[in-house]
Motif scaffolding. Structure first.
Motif, PDB file in Angstrom:
ATOM      1  N   ALA A  27     -43.171   6.854 -26.246  1.00  0.00           N
ATOM      2  CA  ALA A  27     -44.344   6.357 -26.973  1.00  0.00           C
ATOM      3  C   ALA A  27     -45.535   7.278 -26.696  1.00  0.00           C
ATOM      4  O   ALA A  27     -45.422   8.483 -26.882  1.00  0.00           O
ATOM      5  N   SER A  28     -46.640   6.751 -26.216  1.00  0.00           N
ATOM      6  CA  SER A  28     -47.842   7.580 -26.028  1.00  0.00           C
ATOM      7  C   SER A  28     -47.826   8.361 -24.719  1.00  0.00           C
ATOM      8  O   SER A  28     -48.707   9.194 -24.489  1.00  0.00           O
ATOM      9  N   TYR A  29     -46.833   8.122 -23.866  1.00  0.00           N
ATOM     10  CA  TYR A  29     -46.726   8.857 -22.609  1.00  0.00           C
ATOM     11  C   TYR A  29     -45.882  10.106 -22.823  1.00  0.00           C
ATOM     12  O   TYR A  29     -44.737  10.031 -23.267  1.00  0.00           O
ATOM     13  N   TYR A  30     -46.474  11.258 -22.487  1.00  0.00           N
ATOM     14  CA  TYR A  30     -45.751  12.525 -22.649  1.00  0.00           C
ATOM     15  C   TYR A  30     -45.884  13.345 -21.377  1.00  0.00           C
ATOM     16  O   TYR A  30     -46.982  13.569 -20.860  1.00  0.00           O
ATOM     17  N   ASP A  31     -44.754  13.802 -20.880  1.00  0.00           N
ATOM     18  CA  ASP A  31     -44.694  14.717 -19.746  1.00  0.00           C
ATOM     19  C   ASP A  31     -43.565  15.689 -20.037  1.00  0.00           C
ATOM     20  O   ASP A  31     -42.396  15.291 -20.096  1.00  0.00           O
ATOM     21  N   ALA A  32     -43.897  16.952 -20.242  1.00  0.00           N
ATOM     22  CA  ALA A  32     -42.901  17.962 -20.621  1.00  0.00           C
ATOM     23  C   ALA A  32     -41.801  18.098 -19.580  1.00  0.00           C
ATOM     24  O   ALA A  32     -40.691  18.533 -19.909  1.00  0.00           O
ATOM     25  N   LYS A  33     -42.072  17.715 -18.326  1.00  0.00           N
ATOM     26  CA  LYS A  33     -41.072  17.811 -17.259  1.00  0.00           C
ATOM     27  C   LYS A  33     -40.194  16.575 -17.171  1.00  0.00           C
ATOM     28  O   LYS A  33     -39.242  16.543 -16.392  1.00  0.00           O
ATOM     29  N   ARG A  34     -40.522  15.556 -17.970  1.00  0.00           N
ATOM     30  CA  ARG A  34     -39.759  14.302 -17.930  1.00  0.00           C
ATOM     31  C   ARG A  34     -39.386  13.876 -19.348  1.00  0.00           C
ATOM     32  O   ARG A  34     -39.752  12.801 -19.807  1.00  0.00           O
ATOM     33  N   MET A  35     -38.625  14.739 -20.007  1.00  0.00           N
ATOM     34  CA  MET A  35     -38.210  14.463 -21.390  1.00  0.00           C
ATOM     35  C   MET A  35     -36.878  13.726 -21.465  1.00  0.00           C
ATOM     36  O   MET A  35     -36.485  13.232 -22.509  1.00  0.00           O
ATOM     37  N   GLY A  36     -36.179  13.670 -20.359  1.00  0.00           N
ATOM     38  CA  GLY A  36     -34.859  13.051 -20.311  1.00  0.00           C
ATOM     39  C   GLY A  36     -34.096  13.649 -19.152  1.00  0.00           C
ATOM     40  O   GLY A  36     -34.598  14.532 -18.429  1.00  0.00           O
ATOM     41  N   TRP A  37     -32.863  13.166 -18.973  1.00  0.00           N
ATOM     42  CA  TRP A  37     -32.032  13.654 -17.867  1.00  0.00           C
ATOM     43  C   TRP A  37     -30.602  13.696 -18.380  1.00  0.00           C
ATOM     44  O   TRP A  37     -29.927  12.672 -18.432  1.00  0.00           O
ATOM     45  N   GLY A  38     -30.168  14.899 -18.833  1.00  0.00           N
ATOM     46  CA  GLY A  38     -28.904  14.973 -19.545  1.00  0.00           C
ATOM     47  C   GLY A  38     -29.015  14.160 -20.822  1.00  0.00           C
ATOM     48  O   GLY A  38     -30.003  14.253 -21.553  1.00  0.00           O
ATOM     49  N   SER A  39     -28.010  13.316 -21.090  1.00  0.00           N
ATOM     50  CA  SER A  39     -28.040  12.489 -22.285  1.00  0.00           C
ATOM     51  C   SER A  39     -28.870  11.214 -22.109  1.00  0.00           C
ATOM     52  O   SER A  39     -29.084  10.472 -23.073  1.00  0.00           O
ATOM     53  N   LEU A  40     -29.357  10.969 -20.889  1.00  0.00           N
ATOM     54  CA  LEU A  40     -30.250   9.842 -20.640  1.00  0.00           C
ATOM     55  C   LEU A  40     -31.639  10.177 -21.175  1.00  0.00           C
ATOM     56  O   LEU A  40     -32.241  11.174 -20.771  1.00  0.00           O
ATOM     57  N   ARG A  41     -32.139   9.347 -22.092  1.00  0.00           N
ATOM     58  CA  ARG A  41     -33.405   9.662 -22.753  1.00  0.00           C
ATOM     59  C   ARG A  41     -34.536   8.713 -22.390  1.00  0.00           C
ATOM     60  O   ARG A  41     -35.702   9.100 -22.436  1.00  0.00           O
ATOM     61  N   VAL A  42     -34.226   7.464 -22.060  1.00  0.00           N
ATOM     62  CA  VAL A  42     -35.269   6.464 -21.794  1.00  0.00           C
ATOM     63  C   VAL A  42     -34.825   5.597 -20.626  1.00  0.00           C
ATOM     64  O   VAL A  42     -33.661   5.172 -20.564  1.00  0.00           O
ATOM     65  N   HIS A  59     -33.412   1.008 -35.026  1.00  0.00           N
ATOM     66  CA  HIS A  59     -32.901   2.101 -34.200  1.00  0.00           C
ATOM     67  C   HIS A  59     -31.693   2.715 -34.891  1.00  0.00           C
ATOM     68  O   HIS A  59     -31.004   2.041 -35.675  1.00  0.00           O
ATOM     69  N   LYS A  60     -31.424   3.989 -34.556  1.00  0.00           N
ATOM     70  CA  LYS A  60     -30.217   4.665 -35.022  1.00  0.00           C
ATOM     71  C   LYS A  60     -29.634   5.516 -33.899  1.00  0.00           C
ATOM     72  O   LYS A  60     -30.367   6.091 -33.088  1.00  0.00           O
ATOM     73  N   ASN A  61     -28.307   5.597 -33.862  1.00  0.00           N
ATOM     74  CA  ASN A  61     -27.560   6.560 -33.050  1.00  0.00           C
ATOM     75  C   ASN A  61     -28.036   6.642 -31.596  1.00  0.00           C
ATOM     76  O   ASN A  61     -28.221   7.724 -31.056  1.00  0.00           O
ATOM     77  N   MET A  62     -28.184   5.483 -30.974  1.00  0.00           N
ATOM     78  CA  MET A  62     -28.582   5.424 -29.575  1.00  0.00           C
ATOM     79  C   MET A  62     -27.869   4.253 -28.916  1.00  0.00           C
ATOM     80  O   MET A  62     -27.669   3.202 -29.537  1.00  0.00           O
ATOM     81  N   GLU A  63     -27.454   4.451 -27.660  1.00  0.00           N
ATOM     82  CA  GLU A  63     -26.862   3.376 -26.870  1.00  0.00           C
ATOM     83  C   GLU A  63     -27.980   2.769 -26.025  1.00  0.00           C
ATOM     84  O   GLU A  63     -28.562   3.453 -25.184  1.00  0.00           O
ATOM     85  N   ILE A  64     -28.288   1.506 -26.258  1.00  0.00           N
ATOM     86  CA  ILE A  64     -29.423   0.850 -25.613  1.00  0.00           C
ATOM     87  C   ILE A  64     -28.896  -0.257 -24.697  1.00  0.00           C
ATOM     88  O   ILE A  64     -28.329  -1.246 -25.159  1.00  0.00           O
ATOM     89  N   ILE A 116     -32.586   1.002 -20.946  1.00  0.00           N
ATOM     90  CA  ILE A 116     -32.019   2.332 -20.744  1.00  0.00           C
ATOM     91  C   ILE A 116     -31.424   2.809 -22.066  1.00  0.00           C
ATOM     92  O   ILE A 116     -30.605   2.106 -22.655  1.00  0.00           O
ATOM     93  N   TRP A 117     -31.854   3.980 -22.524  1.00  0.00           N
ATOM     94  CA  TRP A 117     -31.327   4.558 -23.764  1.00  0.00           C
ATOM     95  C   TRP A 117     -30.546   5.824 -23.421  1.00  0.00           C
ATOM     96  O   TRP A 117     -31.054   6.706 -22.718  1.00  0.00           O
TER      97      TRP A 117
END
Length: 233
Positions: A27-42, A59-64, A116-117
């Motif tokens: 959402a409104s929080y952005y940190d270029a060093k914390r964009m995800g971890w492998g396929s873990l996105r949220v 939602h589309k194409n995400m495991e939540i 967890i996404w």
């Protein structure tokens, strides 16, 4: 390598009805060093006030995967699914080709969840939803697969990706080991409750540990602890 991400360092926003902390950019929080971890996105740490929640949204194409820590969450979606998932239990929504859902706290108390996404590694197909109980006494002293894309995890809720979401509980003084299939896997561990050490690194409740290039982790509980771990590609 294990990177400590303290709860105090997490991004987030307090919307009144929702107090959200984000382990990764969201959402409104952005940190270029914390964009995800492998396929873990949220990995969101959400506190939802009574009789409020997330209105219908797509939602589309995400495991939540939703891990309920306290209270309960009530789900409804465009497939006609309706269900209530309470503390200690888990729900999974495979968004597939597209789904609209709502998540409400209809309880008289706050509901606390980890949401967890994980990116799907399959072509978008029909969406699905499911929930099931995972009694904490059945994961005492060992990790139990709560959601998994691996066929051998027959008791886990299925997800459409090369990942596992695992849970465990430990008494103070107990120790638990977890081995990754290879050092190329991405692990992310959060104590929902309690203080632990992971390969000697101190984690407080709701801190994150981003794990890479480690074939094994050793977790020592300094207090009674409840753990959630993602093992992702």
């Amino acid at each position: 390598m294990i990177e400590h991400r303290s709860f105090a360092s997490l991004g987030g926003a307090n919307h009144g009805w929702l107090d959200a902390k984000h382990h990764f950019s969201f959402a409104s929080y952005y940190d270029a060093k914390r964009m995800g971890w492998g396929s873990l996105r949220v990995w969101n740490d959400d506190v939802i006030q009574p009789n409020t929640g997330f209105p219908p949204h797509p939602h589309k194409n995400m495991e939540i995967v939703t891990y309920v820590r306290e209270g309960a969450i009530t789900h409804e979606d465009s497939l006609g699914n309706k269900g209530r998932t309470q503390a200690g239990d888990v729900q999974v929504m495979s968004a597939g080709s597209g789904i609209i859902h709502s998540e409400y706290n209809l309880e008289a108390v706050e509901t606390r969840i980890f949401q967890i996404w994980i990116e799907s590694n399959q072509k978008p197909n029909s969406p699905s939803w499911g929930t099931r109980p995972f009694p904490k006494n059945e994961r005492a002293g060992s990790f139990v697969a709560l959601a998994s894309g691996f066929s051998e995890d027959t008791e886990a809720l299925p997800i459409r990706t090369d990942a596992r979401v695992l849970g465990a509980t430990l008494k103070a003084g107990e120790q638990l080991e977890y081995s990754f299939a290879s050092a190329n896997r991405y692990g992310y561990l959060v104590p929902a409750k309690g203080k632990v050490e992971v390969n000697g690194l101190l984690l407080n409740a709701r801190d994150g540990a981003a794990i890479q290039q480690e074939e094994k982790i050793v977790i020592t509980a300094l207090e009674d602890a409840e753990l959630v771990l993602v093992d992702a590609s």
